[in-house]
Design a protein around this motif. Structure first.
Motif, short mmCIF file in Angstrom:
data_model
loop_
_atom_site.label_atom_id
_atom_site.label_comp_id
_atom_site.label_asym_id
_atom_site.label_seq_id
_atom_site.Cartn_x
_atom_site.Cartn_y
_atom_site.Cartn_z
N ARG A 1 0.79 -1.24 0.00
CA ARG A 1 0.00 0.00 0.00
C ARG A 1 0.82 1.29 0.00
NH1 ARG A 1 -1.25 -3.37 3.73
NH2 ARG A 1 -0.51 -2.03 5.42
N LEU A 2 2.11 1.20 -0.36
CA LEU A 2 2.88 2.44 -0.51
C LEU A 2 2.20 3.37 -1.50
CD1 LEU A 2 6.56 1.11 -0.54
CD2 LEU A 2 5.46 2.46 1.26
N ASP A 3 1.66 2.77 -2.57
CA ASP A 3 0.81 3.48 -3.51
C ASP A 3 -0.63 3.39 -2.99
OD1 ASP A 3 -0.44 4.62 -5.72
OD2 ASP A 3 -0.19 2.85 -6.99
N ASN A 4 -1.16 4.39 -2.24
CA ASN A 4 -0.58 5.71 -2.21
C ASN A 4 -0.56 6.26 -0.79
OD1 ASN A 4 0.48 8.05 -3.50
ND2 ASN A 4 -1.54 8.96 -3.57
N LEU A 5 -0.44 5.35 0.19
CA LEU A 5 -0.45 5.81 1.57
C LEU A 5 0.82 6.57 1.93
CD1 LEU A 5 -2.15 2.92 3.57
CD2 LEU A 5 -3.15 5.00 2.60
N ALA A 6 1.92 6.30 1.23
CA ALA A 6 3.14 7.07 1.50
C ALA A 6 2.92 8.55 1.16
CB ALA A 6 4.31 6.51 0.68
N SER A 7 2.29 8.81 0.02
CA SER A 7 1.98 10.20 -0.36
C SER A 7 0.98 10.80 0.61
CB SER A 7 1.43 10.25 -1.78
OG SER A 7 2.32 9.69 -2.71
N SER A 8 -0.05 10.02 0.96
CA SER A 8 -1.09 10.52 1.86
C SER A 8 -0.50 10.95 3.19
CB SER A 8 -2.16 9.44 2.08
OG SER A 8 -2.83 9.13 0.88
N TYR A 9 0.40 10.12 3.73
CA TYR A 9 0.95 10.43 5.04
C TYR A 9 1.89 11.63 4.99
CZ TYR A 9 2.91 10.08 9.67
OH TYR A 9 3.29 10.36 10.94
N CYS A 10 2.72 11.70 3.97
CA CYS A 10 3.61 12.87 3.83
C CYS A 10 2.81 14.16 3.74
CB CYS A 10 4.50 12.70 2.60
SG CYS A 10 5.78 11.43 2.76
N ALA A 11 1.71 14.13 3.00
CA ALA A 11 0.87 15.32 2.87
C ALA A 11 0.20 15.67 4.20
CB ALA A 11 -0.18 15.10 1.79
N LEU A 12 -0.32 14.64 4.87
CA LEU A 12 -0.98 14.86 6.16
C LEU A 12 -0.03 15.46 7.17
CD1 LEU A 12 -3.59 14.23 7.93
CD2 LEU A 12 -2.38 12.13 8.59
N ARG A 13 1.15 14.87 7.31
CA ARG A 13 2.12 15.37 8.28
C ARG A 13 2.61 16.77 7.93
NH1 ARG A 13 5.03 12.34 11.97
NH2 ARG A 13 6.12 14.32 12.34
N ALA A 14 2.75 17.04 6.64
CA ALA A 14 3.20 18.37 6.23
C ALA A 14 2.18 19.43 6.64
CB ALA A 14 3.43 18.41 4.72
N LEU A 15 0.90 19.13 6.47
CA LEU A 15 -0.13 20.08 6.87
C LEU A 15 -0.12 20.28 8.39
CD1 LEU A 15 -2.57 21.89 6.24
CD2 LEU A 15 -4.01 19.86 6.57
N ILE A 16 -0.11 19.16 9.13
CA ILE A 16 -0.14 19.25 10.59
C ILE A 16 1.06 20.03 11.11
CG2 ILE A 16 0.10 17.88 12.70
CD1 ILE A 16 -1.59 15.70 11.37
N ASP A 17 2.24 19.70 10.60
CA ASP A 17 3.46 20.32 11.12
C ASP A 17 3.66 21.75 10.62
OD1 ASP A 17 3.86 17.96 12.42
OD2 ASP A 17 5.49 17.26 11.14
N SER A 18 3.00 22.12 9.53
CA SER A 18 3.15 23.49 9.02
C SER A 18 2.31 24.49 9.81
CB SER A 18 2.77 23.56 7.54
OG SER A 18 1.36 23.44 7.38
N CYS A 19 1.42 24.00 10.64
CA CYS A 19 0.61 24.92 11.45
C CYS A 19 0.51 24.42 12.89
CB CYS A 19 -0.78 25.12 10.85
SG CYS A 19 -1.69 23.60 10.52
N LYS A 20 1.61 23.84 13.37
CA LYS A 20 1.64 23.27 14.71
C LYS A 20 1.77 24.34 15.78
CE LYS A 20 3.99 19.54 15.25
NZ LYS A 20 5.13 18.58 15.36
N SER A 21 2.63 25.33 15.56
CA SER A 21 2.86 26.38 16.55
C SER A 21 1.87 27.52 16.39
CB SER A 21 4.29 26.90 16.43
OG SER A 21 5.23 25.86 16.59
N SER A 22 1.71 28.29 17.43
CA SER A 22 0.72 29.36 17.43
C SER A 22 0.98 30.42 16.37
CB SER A 22 0.68 30.04 18.82
OG SER A 22 1.96 30.54 19.18
N GLY A 23 2.25 30.64 16.01
CA GLY A 23 2.56 31.68 15.03
C GLY A 23 2.69 31.20 13.61
N ASP A 24 2.45 29.90 13.36
CA ASP A 24 2.68 29.35 12.02
C ASP A 24 1.73 29.90 10.97
OD1 ASP A 24 4.82 27.84 12.83
OD2 ASP A 24 3.68 25.99 13.11
N LEU A 25 0.57 30.35 11.38
CA LEU A 25 -0.41 30.88 10.42
C LEU A 25 -0.54 32.40 10.51
CD1 LEU A 25 -3.25 28.21 10.93
CD2 LEU A 25 -1.69 28.37 8.99
#
Length: 534
Positions: free
Chosen positions: A316-340
């Motif tokens: 299931r790398l196709d396409n859970l690897a992409s899904s997880y990278c995208a999910l984590r990128a979103l979460i981590d790009s707005c993790k801190s109070s000042g990120d947005l």
């Protein structure tokens, strides 16, 4: 088709060994020896487990913030893959992580109340998910920066009437989903996972996910002694008659009571033994299970492999690897109070179902799920704005990254790739091009996405299919043509695509995560420097 053999398994949970004889690399795992099935239970976090640590040096950090002490999400990806046996489980695990990160769960049936700086998500069918965070400086007409992927993978699914018997064996009837390499499913330790509807004590119905972790099913190959020409003529199984998993050996019924019970069982939609296994896992009565929707799954865990632990071996790398990278990128790009605090756009992830069969479903990319959500978001944020075309202007300012795994060059079949476009593992995201629009990439969108990587010292590669071969496609063209959103198609290079066990490079996972996170954090500033239609 040439004869096909399956490589020796490099990592195995060794459930048959006693603790004193376990390999050193597995001593950190916990094993349940009290269960009669001797199944393996694995810890939630893999990132500190010695067998999963790479002996190679980590890739250089970009300017984006690091993840953990090594800046790698590979251990967490393995965790996600091992949890996500089905598209339902992948969506449920994504939901869990979003809630843990502070995202607010929305319901499509309810009225939404959204605010700048807020983080939100919703699911559809528990197999499709849309999550987004609103920049604190958002104003009407600003765009969406989206990464889209899919949660489904080729697999076998149980038929509505799965019970069958042949030559004294209880069998489970299945249907093929997507374009899988079905020969790779033979001689694997298989089980089932998916969702069921269970009747509650008060007459209500509950939606539950289920996963039978022990090996339950097997599709045996025919011995070479009975198929002497298989290595010359190739293995060509009939998908209707040869791809039926074994469940058990039927017991001989002797008494009249047993024979009567057997006759009744033979008319059952699913084998009574199979239903009993499900009910035991769900801790409910068999009669309370009113509907099932199950996939056949490989029980071998996802793991690192290769001489330097540089590969990820997994289904299931196709396409859970992409899904997880995208999910984590979103979460981590707005993790801190000042990120947005300085963000003018809306960051979004959209994970769809049914890509492997064309996306034409209520939970697929062919449905207007994402665009309906975008329209609702814009409507919630307009406040007192009375100008025209708020949604249409937002779409014109938007950009979509269609993330789906890419074909890495196979060392034994180099001629299957166009000579000058042969993506390699461990060399960064692959940008996909096709003049006939099987991919949605254009010169403009490719440039913008590569510019994100260039600024953060992240490598990219490019792929185009040979002129004498057909080209696959993705959800990119579907979404791009839906409302006219600028789109680039890209993916992590992999081998063995659509096999029951696939391969990708460990470093590519971290590169993809960093590229996606950089996209969220810096795309606005890059996009404003390019002018095309004015």
């Amino acid at each position: 088709m040439a004869a096909i053999t399956r490589p020796q398994l490099l990592h195995h949970p060794f459930p048959f060994l006693k603790p004193s004889k376990l390999p050193h690399s597995l001593l950190s795992h916990s094993f349940n020896f009290d269960s009669p099935n001797l199944h393996v239970t694995r810890p939630r976090k893999f990132s500190t487990t010695p067998p999963l640590c790479s002996n190679s040096d980590p890739i250089p950090e970009s300017s984006s913030s690091t993840v953990g002490s090594t800046g790698s999400i590979v251990g967490d990806l393995l965790d996600y893959l091992n949890e996500s046996w089905t598209h339902f489980h992948a969506t449920a695990e994504a939901k869990r992580q979003l809630i843990a990160a502070g995202f607010h769960l929305l319901n499509e049936n309810d009225e939404w109340d959204l605010k700048p700086g807020g983080r939100y998500f919703f699911t559809r069918n528990m197999s499709c998910l849309v999550a987004f965070s609103v920049g604190e400086k958002y104003t009407v007409g600003n765009g969406f920066h989206v990464i889209a992927a899919h949660t489904d993978s080729p697999c076998l699914k149980l038929k509505p009437k799965s019970a069958s018997s042949k030559s004294g064996y209880s069998m489970v009837n299945v249907q093929t989903y997507g374009s899988g390499l079905w020969h790779t499913w033979f001689d694997r330790d298989l089980s089932v996972a998916g969702r069921v509807i269970v009747r509650g004590s008060n007459g209500s119905f509950m939606h539950k996910l289920v996963k039978i972790k022990r090996p339950l099913l097997r599709i045996p190959t025919l011995a070479i002694h009975l198929d002497r020409t298989v290595n010359k003529d190739g293995f060509k199984p009939n998908l209707e008659t040869h791809l039926i998993p074994l469940l058990s050996k039927k017991l001989e019924e002797t008494s009249s009571e047993s024979k009567e019970k057997s006759t009744s069982s033979s008319k059952a939609v699913h084998h009574p033994l199979f239903m009993q296994v499900l009910s035991d896992e769900l801790n409910c009565d068999v009669d309370d299970i009113v509907s099932i929707e199950l996939n056949v799954c490989d029980t071998q865990p996802s793991c690192l492999g290769g001489g330097n632990n540089e590969f990820i071996f997994s289904g299931r790398l196709d396409n859970l690897a992409s899904s997880y990278c995208a999910l984590r990128a979103l979460i981590d790009s707005c993790k801190s109070s000042g990120d947005l605090s300085s963000e003018h756009a809306i960051r979004m992830v959209a994970l769809f179902d049914n890509e492997e069969v064309g996306s034409d479903s209520v939970q697929g990319a062919g449905a207007p799920t994402m665009f309906q959500a975008m329209r609702r978001i814009v409507s919630c944020l307009v406040n007192e704005y009375i100008g025209e075309g708020a949604f249409e202007r937002a779409i014109r300012h938007s950009f979509l990254v269609s993330a789906d795994m890419a074909h890495g060059v196979h060392p034994n079949f180099i001629d299957k790739h166009e000579e000058h476009h042969r993506p390699e593992l461990q060399k960064g995201l692959v940008i996909k091009h096709n003049a006939n629009q099987r991919y949605a990439t254009s010169g403009i969108t490719a440039f913008l996405f590569k510019e994100v990587g260039k600024i953060h010292n992240l490598p990219t590669q490019e792929f185009v299919v040979r002129n004498d071969m057909g080209c696959g496609s993705t959800i990119g063209p579907i979404l791009a043509s839906g409302v006219g959103i600028r789109t680039v198609d890209c993916g992590i290079a992999q081998l063995s695509m659509h096999s029951v066990r696939e391969i990708c490079g460990k470093e590519d996972v971290d590169i993809a995560y960093k590229h996606f996170k950089a996209f969220y954090q810096t795309f606005s500033s890059i996009d404003e420097k390019l002018h095309v239609d004015f």
